[in-house]
Design a protein around this motif. Structure first.
Motif, PDB file in Angstrom:
ATOM      1  N   ALA A 163       2.618   6.596  12.798  1.00 32.19           N
ATOM      2  CA  ALA A 163       2.861   5.246  12.286  1.00 32.19           C
ATOM      3  C   ALA A 163       4.350   4.915  12.305  1.00 32.19           C
ATOM      4  O   ALA A 163       4.735   3.791  12.666  1.00 32.19           O
ATOM      5  N   VAL A 164       5.198   5.857  11.922  1.00 33.78           N
ATOM      6  CA  VAL A 164       6.647   5.635  11.943  1.00 33.78           C
ATOM      7  C   VAL A 164       7.118   5.431  13.377  1.00 33.78           C
ATOM      8  O   VAL A 164       7.966   4.576  13.649  1.00 33.78           O
ATOM      9  N   TYR A 165       6.541   6.154  14.306  1.00 30.66           N
ATOM     10  CA  TYR A 165       6.888   5.963  15.715  1.00 30.66           C
ATOM     11  C   TYR A 165       6.466   4.566  16.176  1.00 30.66           C
ATOM     12  O   TYR A 165       7.230   3.852  16.829  1.00 30.66           O
ATOM     13  N   ASP A 166       5.249   4.155  15.808  1.00 28.40           N
ATOM     14  CA  ASP A 166       4.743   2.845  16.241  1.00 28.40           C
ATOM     15  C   ASP A 166       5.521   1.685  15.620  1.00 28.40           C
ATOM     16  O   ASP A 166       5.807   0.703  16.289  1.00 28.40           O
TER      17      ASP A 166
ATOM     18  N   ASP B  63       3.811   9.000  -4.970  1.00 24.90           N
ATOM     19  CA  ASP B  63       3.865   7.644  -5.478  1.00 24.90           C
ATOM     20  C   ASP B  63       3.630   6.700  -4.308  1.00 24.90           C
ATOM     21  O   ASP B  63       4.152   6.926  -3.206  1.00 24.90           O
ATOM     22  N   ALA B  64       2.857   5.637  -4.544  1.00 28.36           N
ATOM     23  CA  ALA B  64       2.572   4.641  -3.508  1.00 28.36           C
ATOM     24  C   ALA B  64       3.184   3.307  -3.914  1.00 28.36           C
ATOM     25  O   ALA B  64       3.118   2.910  -5.085  1.00 28.36           O
ATOM     26  N   TYR B  65       3.775   2.630  -2.932  1.00 24.13           N
ATOM     27  CA  TYR B  65       4.398   1.330  -3.137  1.00 24.13           C
ATOM     28  C   TYR B  65       3.945   0.388  -2.025  1.00 24.13           C
ATOM     29  O   TYR B  65       3.681   0.828  -0.898  1.00 24.13           O
ATOM     30  N   ALA B  66       3.895  -0.896  -2.344  1.00 28.95           N
ATOM     31  CA  ALA B  66       3.629  -1.930  -1.343  1.00 28.95           C
ATOM     32  C   ALA B  66       4.790  -2.917  -1.395  1.00 28.95           C
ATOM     33  O   ALA B  66       5.151  -3.404  -2.465  1.00 28.95           O
TER      34      ALA B  66
ATOM     35  N   GLU C  73       3.388  -6.918   4.883  1.00 29.02           N
ATOM     36  CA  GLU C  73       3.349  -6.014   3.743  1.00 29.02           C
ATOM     37  C   GLU C  73       3.305  -4.581   4.257  1.00 29.02           C
ATOM     38  O   GLU C  73       2.427  -4.211   5.035  1.00 29.02           O
ATOM     39  N   TYR C  74       4.284  -3.803   3.820  1.00 28.08           N
ATOM     40  CA  TYR C  74       4.339  -2.382   4.143  1.00 28.08           C
ATOM     41  C   TYR C  74       3.756  -1.594   2.977  1.00 28.08           C
ATOM     42  O   TYR C  74       3.966  -1.932   1.813  1.00 28.08           O
TER      43      TYR C  74
ATOM     44  N   HIS D 231       2.774   2.295   6.691  1.00 30.67           N
ATOM     45  CA  HIS D 231       2.060   1.428   7.616  1.00 30.67           C
ATOM     46  C   HIS D 231       2.012   0.007   7.070  1.00 30.67           C
ATOM     47  O   HIS D 231       2.355  -0.250   5.924  1.00 30.67           O
ATOM     48  N   LEU D 232       1.575  -0.917   7.918  1.00 30.00           N
ATOM     49  CA  LEU D 232       1.366  -2.288   7.482  1.00 30.00           C
ATOM     50  C   LEU D 232       0.023  -2.355   6.778  1.00 30.00           C
ATOM     51  O   LEU D 232      -0.940  -1.724   7.203  1.00 30.00           O
TER      52      LEU D 232
END
Length: 137
Positions: free
Chosen positions: A54-57, A95-98, A115-116, A135-136
């Motif tokens: 995902a970071v590559y894309d 931890d998750a963030y948007a 939105e990431y 990711h988005l």
């Protein structure tokens, strides 16, 4: 029996079966400004194959760009915390963030809201941010 290793700084009450996606109620687990400083200083690493792709894309593999994205996170962007696995017998409390922001989207030739979603942990030694998901949404 396979031994499961906890690789995150936070290590209280990991799931006994070694499975990820178990919610942790006491989050956020890591001080956001500390995570941002570690990432900005080059202490950022993708921890799962899926995240690496995902970071590559999204960013052509540029972890500095991801660190910049993390730098825009605010406490209000926090979503939840949970145990995650990398598929190789390791667990990390994350931890998750948007993060919502307006960006130029070349494929449609205009600015749009995007939105990431990012999920991360601080490594056991406290010097590395393990990026589990980026990711988005």
């Amino acid at each position: 029996m396979v031994k499961i290793v906890v690789v995150s700084e936070y290590s209280l009450n990991p799931p006994e079966d070694g499975q990820g996606r178990v919610k942790i109620a006491s989050g956020p687990l890591y001080e956001l400004t500390r995570v941002q400083k570690l990432a900005a200083a080059g202490g950022l690493n993708t921890w799962t194959d899926r995240c690496d792709k995902a970071v590559y894309d999204l960013f052509a593999g540029d972890l500095e760009a991801v660190a910049g994205l993390l730098g825009h996170l605010r406490p209000g962007d926090y979503r939840d915390s949970e145990w995650c696995t990398n598929g190789r017998n390791a667990l990390a409390a994350c931890d998750a963030y948007a993060l919502r922001r307006v960006e130029w989207v070349a494929s449609v030739d205009k600015e749009m809201g995007v939105e990431y979603f990012v999920k991360f942990a601080v490594g056991k030694a406290g010097q590395l941010v393990l990026l589990v998901s980026c990711h988005l949404s």
